[in-house]
Scaffold this motif. Structure first.
Motif, PDB file in Angstrom:
ATOM      1  N   ALA A  44      -4.059  13.955 -18.924  1.00  0.00           N
ATOM      2  CA  ALA A  44      -3.226  12.956 -19.585  1.00  0.00           C
ATOM      3  C   ALA A  44      -3.992  11.652 -19.727  1.00  0.00           C
ATOM      4  CB  ALA A  44      -1.941  12.726 -18.789  1.00  0.00           C
ATOM      5  N   ASP A  45      -3.393  10.715 -20.455  1.00  0.00           N
ATOM      6  CA  ASP A  45      -3.932   9.364 -20.513  1.00  0.00           C
ATOM      7  C   ASP A  45      -3.969   8.823 -19.084  1.00  0.00           C
ATOM      8  OD1 ASP A  45      -4.201   6.501 -20.762  1.00  0.00           O
ATOM      9  OD2 ASP A  45      -3.564   6.672 -22.841  1.00  0.00           O
ATOM     10  N   PRO A  46      -5.117   8.346 -18.607  1.00  0.00           N
ATOM     11  CA  PRO A  46      -5.187   7.882 -17.205  1.00  0.00           C
ATOM     12  C   PRO A  46      -4.287   6.689 -16.920  1.00  0.00           C
ATOM     13  CG  PRO A  46      -7.184   7.317 -18.408  1.00  0.00           C
ATOM     14  CD  PRO A  46      -6.415   8.252 -19.286  1.00  0.00           C
ATOM     15  N   ALA A  47      -3.772   6.028 -17.958  1.00  0.00           N
ATOM     16  CA  ALA A  47      -2.827   4.932 -17.730  1.00  0.00           C
ATOM     17  C   ALA A  47      -1.489   5.448 -17.213  1.00  0.00           C
ATOM     18  CB  ALA A  47      -2.616   4.144 -19.022  1.00  0.00           C
ATOM     19  N   LEU A  48      -1.202   6.741 -17.402  1.00  0.00           N
ATOM     20  CA  LEU A  48       0.090   7.304 -16.961  1.00  0.00           C
ATOM     21  C   LEU A  48       0.260   7.143 -15.453  1.00  0.00           C
ATOM     22  CD1 LEU A  48       1.605  10.736 -17.966  1.00  0.00           C
ATOM     23  CD2 LEU A  48       1.482  10.059 -15.584  1.00  0.00           C
ATOM     24  N   ASP A  49      -0.704   7.628 -14.673  1.00  0.00           N
ATOM     25  CA  ASP A  49      -0.571   7.563 -13.213  1.00  0.00           C
ATOM     26  C   ASP A  49      -0.545   6.129 -12.708  1.00  0.00           C
ATOM     27  OD1 ASP A  49      -0.365  10.262 -12.429  1.00  0.00           O
ATOM     28  OD2 ASP A  49      -2.512  10.552 -12.661  1.00  0.00           O
ATOM     29  N   LEU A  50      -1.371   5.265 -13.304  1.00  0.00           N
ATOM     30  CA  LEU A  50      -1.408   3.883 -12.850  1.00  0.00           C
ATOM     31  C   LEU A  50      -0.088   3.175 -13.171  1.00  0.00           C
ATOM     32  CD1 LEU A  50      -5.055   2.905 -13.864  1.00  0.00           C
ATOM     33  CD2 LEU A  50      -4.216   3.969 -11.759  1.00  0.00           C
ATOM     34  N   GLY A  51       0.462   3.432 -14.343  1.00  0.00           N
ATOM     35  CA  GLY A  51       1.749   2.852 -14.689  1.00  0.00           C
ATOM     36  C   GLY A  51       2.857   3.350 -13.782  1.00  0.00           C
ATOM     37  N   ASN A  52       2.785   4.629 -13.414  1.00  0.00           N
ATOM     38  CA  ASN A  52       3.798   5.192 -12.526  1.00  0.00           C
ATOM     39  C   ASN A  52       3.716   4.564 -11.139  1.00  0.00           C
ATOM     40  OD1 ASN A  52       5.937   7.278 -12.634  1.00  0.00           O
ATOM     41  ND2 ASN A  52       4.810   8.188 -10.936  1.00  0.00           N
ATOM     42  N   ARG A  55       3.715   1.647 -17.566  1.00  0.00           N
ATOM     43  CA  ARG A  55       4.522   1.095 -16.471  1.00  0.00           C
ATOM     44  C   ARG A  55       5.966   0.903 -16.920  1.00  0.00           C
ATOM     45  NH1 ARG A  55       6.945  -3.392 -15.372  1.00  0.00           N
ATOM     46  NH2 ARG A  55       6.050  -4.452 -17.177  1.00  0.00           N
ATOM     47  N   ARG A  56       6.168   0.332 -18.092  1.00  0.00           N
ATOM     48  CA  ARG A  56       7.539   0.121 -18.580  1.00  0.00           C
ATOM     49  C   ARG A  56       8.256   1.444 -18.796  1.00  0.00           C
ATOM     50  NH1 ARG A  56       4.659  -3.928 -21.176  1.00  0.00           N
ATOM     51  NH2 ARG A  56       4.347  -2.684 -23.063  1.00  0.00           N
ATOM     52  N   ALA A  57       7.537   2.424 -19.339  1.00  0.00           N
ATOM     53  CA  ALA A  57       8.151   3.736 -19.536  1.00  0.00           C
ATOM     54  C   ALA A  57       8.540   4.357 -18.203  1.00  0.00           C
ATOM     55  CB  ALA A  57       7.185   4.639 -20.294  1.00  0.00           C
ATOM     56  N   ALA A  58       7.642   4.266 -17.211  1.00  0.00           N
ATOM     57  CA  ALA A  58       7.936   4.832 -15.893  1.00  0.00           C
ATOM     58  C   ALA A  58       9.085   4.089 -15.221  1.00  0.00           C
ATOM     59  CB  ALA A  58       6.693   4.788 -15.013  1.00  0.00           C
ATOM     60  N   ARG A  74       0.280  13.164 -12.323  1.00  0.00           N
ATOM     61  CA  ARG A  74       1.502  13.285 -13.113  1.00  0.00           C
ATOM     62  C   ARG A  74       2.771  12.902 -12.347  1.00  0.00           C
ATOM     63  NH1 ARG A  74       5.209  14.731 -16.034  1.00  0.00           N
ATOM     64  NH2 ARG A  74       5.293  16.988 -15.937  1.00  0.00           N
ATOM     65  N   ASP A  75       2.677  12.749 -11.010  1.00  0.00           N
ATOM     66  CA  ASP A  75       3.838  12.280 -10.248  1.00  0.00           C
ATOM     67  C   ASP A  75       3.335  11.399  -9.113  1.00  0.00           C
ATOM     68  OD1 ASP A  75       6.499  11.963  -9.497  1.00  0.00           O
ATOM     69  OD2 ASP A  75       6.483  13.734  -8.212  1.00  0.00           O
ATOM     70  N   LEU A  76       2.431  10.496  -9.433  1.00  0.00           N
ATOM     71  CA  LEU A  76       1.760   9.708  -8.403  1.00  0.00           C
ATOM     72  C   LEU A  76       2.626   8.520  -7.994  1.00  0.00           C
ATOM     73  CD1 LEU A  76      -0.934   9.594  -6.850  1.00  0.00           C
ATOM     74  CD2 LEU A  76      -1.762   8.017  -8.604  1.00  0.00           C
ATOM     75  N   HIS A  77       3.018   8.501  -6.727  1.00  0.00           N
ATOM     76  CA  HIS A  77       3.788   7.377  -6.195  1.00  0.00           C
ATOM     77  C   HIS A  77       3.533   7.259  -4.700  1.00  0.00           C
ATOM     78  CE1 HIS A  77       6.757  10.254  -4.616  1.00  0.00           C
ATOM     79  NE2 HIS A  77       6.795  10.809  -5.814  1.00  0.00           N
ATOM     80  N   ASP A  78       4.185   6.293  -4.085  1.00  0.00           N
ATOM     81  CA  ASP A  78       3.848   5.924  -2.712  1.00  0.00           C
ATOM     82  C   ASP A  78       4.184   6.991  -1.672  1.00  0.00           C
ATOM     83  OD1 ASP A  78       6.329   4.873  -3.876  1.00  0.00           O
ATOM     84  OD2 ASP A  78       6.820   4.189  -1.869  1.00  0.00           O
ATOM     85  N   ASP A 104      -2.478  -5.296  -7.451  1.00  0.00           N
ATOM     86  CA  ASP A 104      -3.833  -5.807  -7.654  1.00  0.00           C
ATOM     87  C   ASP A 104      -4.854  -4.673  -7.598  1.00  0.00           C
ATOM     88  OD1 ASP A 104      -5.846  -7.962  -7.839  1.00  0.00           O
ATOM     89  OD2 ASP A 104      -6.314  -7.385  -5.787  1.00  0.00           O
ATOM     90  N   GLU A 105      -4.720  -3.783  -6.631  1.00  0.00           N
ATOM     91  CA  GLU A 105      -5.662  -2.670  -6.516  1.00  0.00           C
ATOM     92  C   GLU A 105      -5.477  -1.665  -7.651  1.00  0.00           C
ATOM     93  OE1 GLU A 105      -8.214  -2.554  -4.546  1.00  0.00           O
ATOM     94  OE2 GLU A 105      -7.651  -4.440  -3.579  1.00  0.00           O
ATOM     95  N   ILE A 106      -4.246  -1.456  -8.081  1.00  0.00           N
ATOM     96  CA  ILE A 106      -3.989  -0.535  -9.201  1.00  0.00           C
ATOM     97  C   ILE A 106      -4.643  -1.067 -10.475  1.00  0.00           C
ATOM     98  CG2 ILE A 106      -2.190   0.469 -10.668  1.00  0.00           C
ATOM     99  CD1 ILE A 106      -0.371   0.328  -8.102  1.00  0.00           C
ATOM    100  N   LEU A 107      -4.494  -2.350 -10.732  1.00  0.00           N
ATOM    101  CA  LEU A 107      -5.090  -2.938 -11.930  1.00  0.00           C
ATOM    102  C   LEU A 107      -6.611  -2.991 -11.825  1.00  0.00           C
ATOM    103  CD1 LEU A 107      -2.473  -5.747 -12.624  1.00  0.00           C
ATOM    104  CD2 LEU A 107      -2.750  -3.572 -13.824  1.00  0.00           C
ATOM    105  N   ARG A 108      -7.136  -3.172 -10.619  1.00  0.00           N
ATOM    106  CA  ARG A 108      -8.584  -3.105 -10.434  1.00  0.00           C
ATOM    107  C   ARG A 108      -9.102  -1.695 -10.736  1.00  0.00           C
ATOM    108  NH1 ARG A 108     -11.207  -7.191  -7.293  1.00  0.00           N
ATOM    109  NH2 ARG A 108      -9.773  -8.861  -6.684  1.00  0.00           N
ATOM    110  N   ALA A 109      -8.319  -0.686 -10.331  1.00  0.00           N
ATOM    111  CA  ALA A 109      -8.706   0.693 -10.649  1.00  0.00           C
ATOM    112  C   ALA A 109      -8.740   0.903 -12.162  1.00  0.00           C
ATOM    113  CB  ALA A 109      -7.735   1.672 -10.000  1.00  0.00           C
ATOM    114  N   ALA A 110      -7.766   0.339 -12.862  1.00  0.00           N
ATOM    115  CA  ALA A 110      -7.760   0.440 -14.328  1.00  0.00           C
ATOM    116  C   ALA A 110      -9.024  -0.171 -14.914  1.00  0.00           C
ATOM    117  CB  ALA A 110      -6.515  -0.241 -14.889  1.00  0.00           C
TER     118      ALA A 110
END
Length: 345
Positions: A257-265, A309-312, A231-235, A289-295
């Motif tokens: 949550a929708d698993p796209a939330l963390d990847l978009g963030n 991603r756009r929302a974040a 829910r607050d995943l970042h670098d 590239d790795e984030i999209l591969r995880a998706a």
């Protein structure tokens, strides 16, 4: 009427303190830095800044004693503070919330410890918890270091992907509070209103209009079944150590949550790192590239990741609009989003 911007720095008892972070409120809580020292404080309605000693935050009763044992490294007045101890970190929380914070950490650690190094709870009380330190540097710092090789950078992100996919495939998130698109819509609109109070009217397209379009994008995106989410995943929440592997911190706000939330963030923060000049574009490309591969590994639709991603990206820009170090980039990002969304409309 516009909310007053926080100054970039303030002079207190002959010392210059740099204002690093500001949160919404009246008076607005803030965090100031002076070298390695960190102090919480408030931005008053007249534009002046009042700093607090650790003993002055009545809502964080454990902070004063913890600060005597170590060094305050983060302080959001009335909400939370982190103190670096000799072999651990301590979180001072609102009175009586220590037990619930510790329980939330344990539930999340049970999911994530399959692939990540996670802090262990060393002690807890009603007002604080102490967590063991895990080795490594944050990906925030690793990406900003010119000495980091492309191989090490790619290896760190591949380790994150493997650990994240393993964690989400093993656990569906039962027992965690649900955070759905409706919750995200409320947050986006709140931040749009706060940003508008700060910068005023923005022409034909308002920030609330942009938030509404982003909400519709979330609603139209192909949704995946809710799973465990940080829910607050970042670098800054991810740490890499070449021997101990990938670590993750700040687990007490995890949700379902929708698993796209963390990847978009994560993608939005990679873009922010480039916009702020901290990462070279090619480093953000490797991370993306790795984030999209995880998706793909998790069967998450790319369109959903793009919507989150756009929302974040919008939410992060609104947050940084209040913070002097990120204000210029936040203005630019919000303007770009307004142009993009109006063009797409």
């Amino acid at each position: 009427m516009s909310t007053r911007y926080a100054p970039e720095s303030v002079l207190v008892e002959g010392e210059v303190w740099r204002i690093a972070r500001v949160w919404p409120g009246a008076p607005a809580p803030l965090e100031a830095h002076q070298g390695a020292r960190v102090s919480g404080g408030h931005l008053l309605p007249d534009g002046t800044v009042r700093l607090l000693s650790p003993h002055d935050d009545a809502k964080l009763p454990a902070l004063g004693a913890l600060a005597q044992r170590g060094r305050v490294i983060s302080h959001r007045p009335g909400k939370r503070a982190v103190v670096r101890l000799e072999y651990a970190f301590a979180k001072a929380v609102r009175s009586g919330r220590g037990g619930s914070v510790a329980d939330a950490h344990r539930r999340a650690a049970a999911v994530l410890s399959r692939g990540f190094s996670v802090p262990e709870i060393a002690s807890e009380s009603g007002d604080a918890i102490e967590l063991t330190a895990i080795p490594g540097r944050t990906l925030h710092d690793l990406g900003a270091d010119p000495a980091t090789s492309a191989h090490e950078w790619r290896t760190a992100w591949r380790a994150w992907r493997a650990a994240w996919v393993e964690a989400l495939q093993a656990g569906e998130g039962e027992g965690f509070p649900l955070h759905d698109a409706g919750d995200e819509a409320r947050i986006l609109r709140e931040w749009a209103d706060r940003a508008t109070e700060t910068i005023g009217a923005t022409g034909r397209w308002s920030l609330r209009d942009i938030a509404d379009r982003l909400v519709r994008g979330l609603e139209r995106a192909p949704a995946s079944p809710a799973r465990f989410a940080h829910r607050d995943l970042h670098d800054k929440q991810l740490l890499w150590h070449d021997e101990r592997g990938i670590g993750i911190i700040d687990l007490d706000t995890c949700a379902r949550a929708d698993p796209a939330l963390d990847l978009g963030n994560l993608l939005a923060h990679a873009e922010l790192a480039v916009a702020q000049g901290r990462w070279a574009p090619e480093r953000a490309d490797i991370a993306a590239d790795e984030i999209l591969r995880a998706a793909s590994d998790l069967g998450i639709d790319a369109a959903a990741v793009g919507a989150w991603r756009r929302a974040a990206r919008f939410r992060v820009a609104c947050v940084h609009l209040l913070r002097p170090p990120g204000r210029r980039v936040a203005h630019r990002e919000l303007f770009r989003m307004m142009v993009e969304e109006s063009r797409d409309a």
